[in-house]
Design a protein around this motif. Structure first.
Motif, PDB file in Angstrom:
ATOM      1  N   LEU A  70       0.833  -1.213   0.000  1.00  0.00           N
ATOM      2  CA  LEU A  70       0.000   0.000   0.000  1.00  0.00           C
ATOM      3  C   LEU A  70       0.865   1.259   0.000  1.00  0.00           C
ATOM      4  CD1 LEU A  70      -2.795  -1.089   2.507  1.00  0.00           C
ATOM      5  CD2 LEU A  70      -2.970  -0.904   0.024  1.00  0.00           C
ATOM      6  N   ASP A  71       1.936   1.242   0.804  1.00  0.00           N
ATOM      7  CA  ASP A  71       2.866   2.379   0.814  1.00  0.00           C
ATOM      8  C   ASP A  71       3.474   2.569  -0.573  1.00  0.00           C
ATOM      9  OD1 ASP A  71       2.389   2.844   3.463  1.00  0.00           O
ATOM     10  OD2 ASP A  71       4.216   1.856   4.187  1.00  0.00           O
ATOM     11  N   GLU A  82       3.394   5.834  -3.002  1.00  0.00           N
ATOM     12  CA  GLU A  82       4.641   6.475  -3.447  1.00  0.00           C
ATOM     13  C   GLU A  82       4.677   6.596  -4.970  1.00  0.00           C
ATOM     14  OE1 GLU A  82       8.057   4.352  -2.017  1.00  0.00           O
ATOM     15  OE2 GLU A  82       7.285   4.349   0.041  1.00  0.00           O
ATOM     16  N   LEU A  83       4.325   5.499  -5.645  1.00  0.00           N
ATOM     17  CA  LEU A  83       4.381   5.502  -7.101  1.00  0.00           C
ATOM     18  C   LEU A  83       3.331   6.433  -7.693  1.00  0.00           C
ATOM     19  CD1 LEU A  83       5.000   1.697  -7.629  1.00  0.00           C
ATOM     20  CD2 LEU A  83       6.642   3.540  -7.939  1.00  0.00           C
ATOM     21  N   LYS A  84       2.175   6.524  -7.052  1.00  0.00           N
ATOM     22  CA  LYS A  84       1.144   7.449  -7.514  1.00  0.00           C
ATOM     23  C   LYS A  84       1.650   8.889  -7.413  1.00  0.00           C
ATOM     24  CE  LYS A  84      -3.491   9.081  -6.433  1.00  0.00           C
ATOM     25  NZ  LYS A  84      -3.104  10.428  -6.040  1.00  0.00           N
ATOM     26  N   ALA A  85       2.337   9.205  -6.305  1.00  0.00           N
ATOM     27  CA  ALA A  85       2.874  10.553  -6.125  1.00  0.00           C
ATOM     28  C   ALA A  85       3.906  10.876  -7.200  1.00  0.00           C
ATOM     29  CB  ALA A  85       3.499  10.677  -4.731  1.00  0.00           C
ATOM     30  N   LYS A  86       4.679   9.865  -7.611  1.00  0.00           N
ATOM     31  CA  LYS A  86       5.715  10.085  -8.630  1.00  0.00           C
ATOM     32  C   LYS A  86       5.140  10.208 -10.034  1.00  0.00           C
ATOM     33  CE  LYS A  86       9.452   7.566  -6.295  1.00  0.00           C
ATOM     34  NZ  LYS A  86      10.202   6.292  -6.301  1.00  0.00           N
ATOM     35  N   THR A  87       4.098   9.415 -10.330  1.00  0.00           N
ATOM     36  CA  THR A  87       3.629   9.316 -11.718  1.00  0.00           C
ATOM     37  C   THR A  87       2.337  10.077 -12.001  1.00  0.00           C
ATOM     38  OG1 THR A  87       2.334   7.317 -11.270  1.00  0.00           O
ATOM     39  CG2 THR A  87       4.651   7.004 -11.868  1.00  0.00           C
ATOM     40  N   SER A  88       1.606  10.480 -10.943  1.00  0.00           N
ATOM     41  CA  SER A  88       0.300  11.164 -11.085  1.00  0.00           C
ATOM     42  C   SER A  88      -0.752  10.280 -11.744  1.00  0.00           C
ATOM     43  CB  SER A  88       0.442  12.470 -11.894  1.00  0.00           C
ATOM     44  OG  SER A  88       1.343  13.339 -11.258  1.00  0.00           O
TER      45      SER A  88
END
Length: 333
Positions: free
Chosen positions: A195-196, A200-206
């Protein structure tokens, strides 16, 4: 609306079986905005995974989409050919499936499986694709990725295989990631790490994320909006705050009561939802939850509409209709 990435409109999916038509998804409508993470929750058999596979055009025979529309970035994708889908699936829309062991090819090395996808969608050479695969494995927290790309799926633990699946899904930088029960069968520590990682990946890739799960606790950690499904329909939709602190549908309330209390030392007894989900070969004409609902009333024999109960908050329950509620008596309590 410029921020709308995916729109599902009155989606209907059926499976034509020897026993009759199984109406797995019955008139589901919702949207996902760009950069948003939504949760789709409900018991097994509620239609969550079938909805996800319909979005990806992966409904296997004897199933088929029999009605409704699916629009991605403003364009209908419901009736695209398989050739047209190849430029979208895995590229603009990617999916992480529930069981990584059945999704990975057991006789091919992880690196070969990843580079095949990267080369197909991003048109890179073998050396560049391998470099990208190693970098993606590094990003999802797999140690020694240069060595790991040369290994087979059975050489990875369940949590590591799930990380590989996420790395593969994100390797083509999709605009929408659908994660179907990505933490099922993983221990609590690995669940938290996955989940973390998604956050994190969502924050990087939008990227936008649709997280499908039966676990409301998981949704509380990562989602901004929640869709509650039951009997192939959406019972309630709202923000995480709406669903957890202002639930308006008895089914949502029942799901919340069945959650373990997080307070230290709490010995409160869990309250299960009595009864079983409806038979979708012969679904009830009214509210699908009426047989299990403590507030059931005669009006529930008719299918309720979705009532607006707040800004962006809707509930498919006659209790939200003052006129119907007036005839509810004690609400079956």
């Amino acid at each position: 609306m410029t921020d709308r990435l995916l729109t599902v409109d009155n989606l209907q999916v059926s499976f034509h079986t020897r026993d009759g038509e199984n109406k797995a998804v019955r008139g589901v409508s919702f949207h996902i905005d760009k950069g948003e993470t939504i949760g789709i929750v409900g018991e097994s058999g509620s239609g969550k995974s079938v909805t996800a596979k319909a979005i990806m055009a992966l409904i296997p025979p004897p199933g088929e989409i029999i009605g409704g529309d699916i629009r991605f970035d403003g364009e209908s994708i419901r009736k695209l050919s398989e050739k047209q889908w190849r430029s979208i699936r895995g590229n603009r829309i990617a999916m992480v499936f529930q069981d990584p062991m059945t999704s990975l090819n057991p006789v091919k090395k992880i690196g070969d499986q990843m580079t095949e996808i990267i080369r197909r969608h991003r048109h890179l050479g073998q050396a560049e694709a391998l470099k990208e695969a190693i970098e993606m494995l590094r990003q999802v927290g797999i140690p020694e990725p240069e060595r790991r790309v040369r290994q087979y799926p059975h050489e990875f633990s369940g949590g590591m295989r799930q990380r590989v699946m996420i790395a593969m899904a994100l390797s083509c930088q999709p605009e929408l990631l659908i994660a179907d029960e990505p933490t099922t069968a993983l221990d609590v520590t690995i669940q938290a790490q996955i989940l973390d990682l998604l956050q994190e990946l969502k924050a990087k890739t939008s990227a936008s994320i649709a997280l499908i799960t039966h676990d409301l606790g998981v949704v509380a950690q990562v989602c901004s909006r929640v869709i509650v499904m039951y009997g192939g329909m959406i019972m309630e939709e709202g923000t995480v705050e709406d669903i957890f602190y202002r639930p308006k549908h008895p089914y949502t309330q029942g799901l919340l009561r069945s959650l373990p209390e997080r307070k230290a030392g709490s010995r409160e007894r869990l309250v299960p939802i009595e009864g079983t989900p409806p038979d979708l070969l012969d679904p009830p004409p009214g509210c699908p939850f009426q047989e299990r609902c403590p507030h059931a009333m005669p009006k529930c024999a008719q299918l309720p509409p979705h009532f607006k109960v707040g800004e962006g908050h809707r509930s498919m329950c006659w209790l939200n209709d003052d006129e119907a509620k007036g005839g509810a008596g004690n609400g079956g309590q």
